[in-house]
Design an enzyme around this catalytic site. Structure first.
Site, PDB file in Angstrom:
ATOM      1  N   HIS A 119       0.822  -1.209   0.000  1.00 26.05           N
ATOM      2  CA  HIS A 119       0.000   0.000   0.000  1.00 26.05           C
ATOM      3  C   HIS A 119       0.857   1.259   0.000  1.00 26.05           C
ATOM      4  O   HIS A 119       0.539   2.254  -0.657  1.00 26.05           O
ATOM      5  CB  HIS A 119      -0.927  -0.010   1.216  1.00 26.05           C
ATOM      6  N   CYS A 133      -5.552  -2.640 -16.255  1.00 26.21           N
ATOM      7  CA  CYS A 133      -5.253  -1.638 -15.226  1.00 26.21           C
ATOM      8  C   CYS A 133      -4.144  -2.085 -14.268  1.00 26.21           C
ATOM      9  O   CYS A 133      -3.847  -1.400 -13.298  1.00 26.21           O
ATOM     10  CB  CYS A 133      -6.505  -1.282 -14.432  1.00 26.21           C
TER      11      CYS A 133
END
Length: 753
Positions: free
Chosen positions: A365, A678
């Site tokens: 993250h 993506c």
């Protein structure tokens, strides 16, 4: 032969007086070795300093020939002194000359001395030199004497670390100030030059020598009790939301906090004359030096737990129980063991030039946020926080995964030039902002952004992207201290729609679970979390969570088009169930008079290989498809992308991977269903060239990738690369990588990749 009356406490007091004398560094060091020899009733005391070339140099001696000072050198690992430097362990011998590592140096005159005691000069686990005492007699040094010499060594290590001795020997730099080059894993592209800011800075112990030993012992015991209570409280609360640690980590730290051996060593260090802070620092420095030399990865991992505990104890002792972002220099490079996206966002991004982490891989993250912010980042740099100090010059190369610590002028100049060249390339890419992404043979390719924060959306205008191909909604949940309410979610989504204006945006529903555990949700123990309860599986099993998010999206998009994408869909039935929930929410809002989006399209993220065998069905059911190549490749090749031992065992340009991508493009095209890529590979020019050749006409990527990919598109003949791939895939039967062949094609046709 026992140490002189007064012991280490008297010696420490005399050392403090010697350190305060207004004399030069050599005179001070000469005075110190005399004091140590006298206190230890030793005929010899010598100090060796580790130089920047890795050799140990005799800097001062009492008892050996003075002419040998600054002339006698040895390599780390050579002789008894070199052995101590290499192992970071004390060495006590009654007959040094009989030891196999003994190395005779005639210029020192030490052949008449038999008893030998040497200890490493340690700071933060790094060896800065060696302190030695010797005697003519064959004697055994007691445990008390070894402890006293280690305590004294700590004081000397601080003197060396200060750089005070640097002028005494030309070209000598203490080990703690040496230039270092370290390798890691590239997280976010770019080159950053600046100065170190430690995310959770090590407490620098200034006061080493105790005025009142009994008071220091009481301070230590009190701090230990308070740290234990704080850890117990975190564990018993169960949510550990404030600190963000996993429960099992805290349990390990709690175990260490009650370890009697660790406590006994700190108390003994205090009783030898150190302050409570210095005792903690000394014991942890010994632990760090020893564990860094372990080959067992489990033992090395325990070092993090001990570091955590020692830092908690130091912060308690100095009255700094919590650590937050401090004032930053203009060119700050953040160095941390690990950190979450919320912590990174606390820092002034205008001053931040780079991030270095001991932990964190390319798909973590923190890496996603760093790329979104355009901050160069490198992860998995072993022992990074112990190798630097606040203010050190440092360079981060987010493209190669390398960092340069305290670089010399030549290296700094080379990286500065690299940064300038990169800036010029970025300027060239910016000049393409308003140029349509159309190949030489007239094929239009839609280039969109991946985003997860409102700040990402400012890049739409900067890059000329045609919209947002993936907006990750989980980042809002990850940076919050509690579950965002429906109203808070709606505010975020309204801000997203306002920021993109008339451009399209595809919003992915909450993708949590696996490695994305929300700090306020109880982690589910799973043997294989990447394949476990996550993403759409949580949404369908806990429909209240999914319904709240869908309602917030539908209300935020009133009067505008809305595209919603569901992650981790493994069967057509899962998508049908999710679509039914959307329809119920639309009906609910209509009944209550809320305006709906003018158009609502529902799509699927293709990342589970089972969908490859349901392509016709899912393409017929969904309004659009988007390939999540990161997870698709991970699952297709059964490779944990965060595991460095296996992460390089597959290539997304292998024949097997390319055939999977071709299947998706072909079946989506046959159904008339738009398909986008993506995942990360869509932002790499060579891989993007291959995807276009396979039939994809829309790619979504990080902002920094738009320019390089657009430059590739403008120089590409889509028909030529399609024909090339068709030939290569037809004749490649062994699953080999087509990367070399594609690179050769690009070079031959002048395609910038």
């Amino acid at each position: 032969m026992p140490a002189a009356p007064g012991g280490p406490r008297l010696l420490l007091r005399r050392l403090r007086e010697a350190m305060a004398e207004p004399v030069g560094p050599q005179a001070r060091l000469d005075r110190i070795v005399v004091l140590i020899a006298s206190n230890m009733v030793a005929e010899v005391c010598s100090v060796y300093v580790l130089r920047d070339d890795g050799n140990l140099e005799l800097f001062a001696t009492e008892g050996l020939n003075r002419e040998a000072v600054h002339l006698t050198t040895m390599r780390a690992g050579e002789g008894l002194v070199g052995l101590i430097a290499a192992t970071a362990e004390p060495l006590s011998l009654s007959d040094a000359q009989s030891h196999p590592a003994f190395s005779y140096r005639p210029e020192t005159g030490e052949e008449v001395y038999h008893a030998f005691l040497g200890v490493p000069l340690l700071r933060a686990g790094n060896t800065l030199g060696v302190l030695v005492v010797q005697n003519r007699t064959y004697r055994v040094y007691s445990e008390e004497e070894i402890e006293a010499l280690q305590t004294t060594a700590m004081v000397l290590a601080e003197m060396i670390a200060s750089g005070e001795l640097q002028a005494l020997s030309p070209g000598t730099v203490s080990a703690s100030r040496r230039a270092l080059s370290q390798g890691g894993v590239a997280l976010a592209d770019g080159v950053g030059l600046g100065h170190v800011v430690l995310h959770e800075p090590r407490i620098v112990v200034r006061n080493l020598i105790a005025e009142n030993v009994e008071r220091e012992a009481t301070r230590l015991d009190t701090a230990i009790a308070e740290v234990r209570a704080a850890i117990d409280d975190l564990v018993e609360r169960g949510d550990v939301a404030g600190a963000g640690e996993h429960r099992e980590v805290l349990e390990t730290v709690r175990m260490f906090a009650h370890d009697q051996g660790w406590l006994r060593r700190m108390r003994e260090a205090v009783l030898s004359g150190l302050t409570a802070e210095a005792a903690v620092e000394r014991v942890q420095s010994d632990n760090r030096a020893r564990m860094l030399r372990q080959s067992d990865p489990y033992l090395r991992e325990r070092l993090h737990d001990l570091d955590d505990l020692a830092n908690r104890l130091l912060r308690q002792l100095v009255g700094r129980p919590t650590v937050g972002p401090d004032a930053m220099p203009e060119n700050a490079i953040l160095v941390a063991r690990s950190m979450g996206p919320a912590a990174l966002l606390d820092y002034d991004r205008a001053r931040l030039r780079g991030v270095v982490l001991e932990e964190g891989g390319p798909t973590s993250h923190i890496a996603i946020v760093a790329r979104a912010l355009g901050i160069p980042a490198v992860g998995e740099v072993a022992n990074a926080t112990a190798l630097v100090e606040t203010g050190d010059a440092i360079i981060v190369d987010g493209g190669t995964g390398e960092i340069q610590i305290r670089p010399g002028p030549e290296i700094e100049a080379a990286y500065a030039e690299k940064a300038r060249l990169r800036a010029r390339r970025q300027e060239q890419y910016r000049s393409l902002r308003d140029v349509p992404a159309v190949t030489r043979d007239g094929v239009a390719v839609g280039l969109q952004l991946n985003a997860g924060l409102i700040v990402d959306l400012s890049h739409l205008n900067e890059t000329g992207a045609e919209g947002v191909g993936l907006f990750r909604t989980e980042l809002q949940f990850m940076v919050a201290e509690r579950m965002p309410t429906a109203a808070e979610q709606q505010v975020l989504y309204e801000a997203v729609f306002d920021a993109v204006g008339d451009l399209p945006v595809t919003i992915r529903t909450l993708d949590i679970g696996g490695d994305k555990v929300l700090p306020y949700m109880k982690a589910l123990e799973e043997e294989n979390p990447a394949l476990g309860w996550r993403a759409i599986r949580i949404g369908l099993d806990r429909p209240g969570l999914l319904r709240m998010q869908l309602r917030a999206l539908l209300k935020a998009a009133r009067g505008r088009p809305l595209k919603i994408m569901f992650p981790m869909v493994a069967t057509v039935e899962e998508f049908v169930q999710a679509r039914a929930i959307v329809e119920r929410e639309k009906a609910h809002l209509t009944r209550h008079g809320h305006p709906l989006p003018v158009d609502c399209r529902l799509g699927v993220m293709v990342e589970v290989p089972s969908l490859l065998f349901q392509m016709d069905e899912i393409a017929a059911e969904a309004d659009f498809l988007s390939v999540g190549s990161n997870d698709l490749m991970q699952f297709l090749f059964a490779v944990d992308r965060e595991n460095r031992q296996v992460a390089n065992r597959f290539d997304p340009l292998s024949a097997a991977a390319l055939r999977a991508f071709r299947l998706i493009a072909e079946r989506a095209g046959a159904a008339g269903t738009p398909a986008t890529v993506c995942g990360e590979i869509g932002g790499r020019p060579l891989e993007a060239m291959a995807l276009i050749g396979l039939g994809f006409r829309a790619l979504s990527m990080s902002p920094a990738s738009i320019g390089p990919v657009k430059a590739m598109v403008l120089g590409l003949d889509a028909g030529a690369v399609s024909a090339f791939l068709e030939r290569e895939l037809a004749r490649t039967r062994d699953g080999a990588s087509l990367r070399p062949a594609l690179a050769a094609f690009a070079e031959e046709h002048g395609v910038p990749v």
